[in-house]
Scaffold this motif. Structure first.
Motif, short mmCIF file in Angstrom:
data_model
loop_
_atom_site.label_atom_id
_atom_site.label_comp_id
_atom_site.label_asym_id
_atom_site.label_seq_id
_atom_site.Cartn_x
_atom_site.Cartn_y
_atom_site.Cartn_z
N LEU A 217 0.82 -1.21 0.00
CA LEU A 217 0.00 0.00 0.00
C LEU A 217 0.86 1.27 0.00
N ASN A 218 2.12 1.16 0.43
CA ASN A 218 2.99 2.33 0.48
C ASN A 218 3.63 2.67 -0.85
N ASP A 219 3.72 1.72 -1.75
CA ASP A 219 4.35 1.94 -3.06
C ASP A 219 3.24 2.15 -4.09
N ARG A 220 2.72 3.38 -4.14
CA ARG A 220 1.56 3.67 -4.98
C ARG A 220 1.84 3.51 -6.47
N GLU A 221 3.04 3.85 -6.89
CA GLU A 221 3.36 3.73 -8.33
C GLU A 221 3.34 2.26 -8.76
N ARG A 222 3.94 1.40 -7.95
CA ARG A 222 3.95 -0.03 -8.26
C ARG A 222 2.52 -0.59 -8.18
N LEU A 223 1.75 -0.12 -7.22
CA LEU A 223 0.36 -0.55 -7.07
C LEU A 223 -0.45 -0.18 -8.31
N ARG A 224 -0.30 1.04 -8.77
CA ARG A 224 -1.00 1.51 -9.97
C ARG A 224 -0.60 0.68 -11.19
N SER A 225 0.68 0.41 -11.32
CA SER A 225 1.18 -0.37 -12.45
C SER A 225 0.59 -1.78 -12.44
N ARG A 226 0.55 -2.41 -11.27
CA ARG A 226 -0.03 -3.75 -11.15
C ARG A 226 -1.51 -3.74 -11.49
N PHE A 227 -2.22 -2.74 -10.98
CA PHE A 227 -3.65 -2.62 -11.23
C PHE A 227 -3.90 -2.48 -12.73
N GLU A 228 -3.17 -1.59 -13.38
CA GLU A 228 -3.37 -1.35 -14.81
C GLU A 228 -3.01 -2.58 -15.65
N SER A 229 -2.00 -3.33 -15.23
CA SER A 229 -1.63 -4.53 -16.00
C SER A 229 -2.67 -5.64 -15.84
N ARG A 230 -3.40 -5.64 -14.73
CA ARG A 230 -4.41 -6.67 -14.49
C ARG A 230 -5.77 -6.32 -15.13
N LEU A 231 -6.03 -5.04 -15.35
CA LEU A 231 -7.34 -4.62 -15.84
C LEU A 231 -7.84 -5.38 -17.06
N PRO A 232 -7.03 -5.58 -18.10
CA PRO A 232 -7.55 -6.32 -19.26
C PRO A 232 -8.01 -7.74 -18.90
N HIS A 233 -7.32 -8.38 -17.98
CA HIS A 233 -7.71 -9.73 -17.54
C HIS A 233 -9.00 -9.67 -16.73
N TYR A 234 -9.07 -8.71 -15.81
CA TYR A 234 -10.30 -8.56 -15.01
C TYR A 234 -11.49 -8.30 -15.92
N ARG A 235 -11.32 -7.41 -16.87
CA ARG A 235 -12.44 -7.01 -17.73
C ARG A 235 -12.86 -8.10 -18.71
N ASN A 236 -12.14 -9.19 -18.77
CA ASN A 236 -12.52 -10.32 -19.61
C ASN A 236 -13.51 -11.24 -18.87
N ALA A 237 -13.98 -10.81 -17.72
CA ALA A 237 -14.96 -11.58 -16.96
C ALA A 237 -16.30 -11.61 -17.69
N HIS A 238 -17.16 -12.52 -17.28
CA HIS A 238 -18.50 -12.61 -17.87
C HIS A 238 -19.31 -11.36 -17.54
N LEU A 239 -19.20 -10.89 -16.30
CA LEU A 239 -19.92 -9.70 -15.85
C LEU A 239 -18.94 -8.73 -15.20
N VAL A 240 -19.17 -7.44 -15.42
CA VAL A 240 -18.39 -6.40 -14.77
C VAL A 240 -19.37 -5.54 -13.98
#
Length: 187
Positions: A135-158
């Motif tokens: 939680l303290n490394d916001r830049e790394r957190l943002r990078s991880r979140f953005e890299s996961r978004l395409p996978h998350y958004r491939n769900a059946h429902l959002v």
């Protein structure tokens, strides 16, 4: 770009995916109660089986070993019927987990989406937040979140959760799944 998966004609398990703080465990427990199904959190099951916390596994064995353990737990759990399952925020990064979830018959994958700042705020309000150095490394957190978004958004429902309570989120999931199933049984 990959085509979004179609909901299965019959749903016997709902898998919640999303970043930490998305509400997977809270919404999952509510949803399971409404469906009269069991709720499992893959991270909790993994900790029980490993007899160690996720932090300890990461520190002692590394992320690769953790992801391997996580994949095994999720593979086991998705064989259960009438189950609501929350998976860890990073589980979706592992190709074998993504494939297992998408290829698992009767599985509906639901992405709980919210802006990163809201999810961080939710995490900071949880007990043990100080133990999450990520939680303290916001830049790394943002990078991880953005890299996961395409996978998350491939769900059946959002489901966008930023302005919803956990109860409203679970109701929205139930309504979407019910409408889909009703539409397919009438077709």
């Amino acid at each position: 770009m990959k085509k979004k998966p179609q909901l299965p004609a019959c749903i016997s398990r709902i898998v919640l995916v999303g970043f930490m703080g998305a509400g997977k465990s809270t919404v999952g427990a509510l949803l399971a109660r409404q469906l009269h199904w069991p709720f499992l959190d893959a991270d909790s099951v993994l900790e029980d089986r490993a007899r160690a916390t996720i932090s300890e596994i990461f520190a002692q064995q590394g992320e690769t070993a953790f992801r391997r353990l996580e994949a095994g737990v999720i593979q086991d759990l998705i064989s259960n019927h009438h189950l609501v399952l929350a998976v860890g925020g990073g589980a979706i990064e592992t190709g074998s987990i993504r494939d297992a979830l998408l290829e698992s018959p009767e599985t509906c994958i639901v992405f709980l989406e919210a802006p990163l700042e809201i999810m961080i705020s939710r995490c900071e309000q949880q007990p043990g937040a100080a133990l999450r150095p990520v939680l303290n490394d916001r830049e790394r957190l943002r990078s991880r979140f953005e890299s996961r978004l395409p996978h998350y958004r491939n769900a059946h429902l959002v489901v966008e959760t930023a302005t919803l309570t956990p109860e409203e989120t679970s109701q929205q999931i139930l309504a979407a799944v019910s409408a889909f199933l009703k539409e397919n049984t009438l077709a």
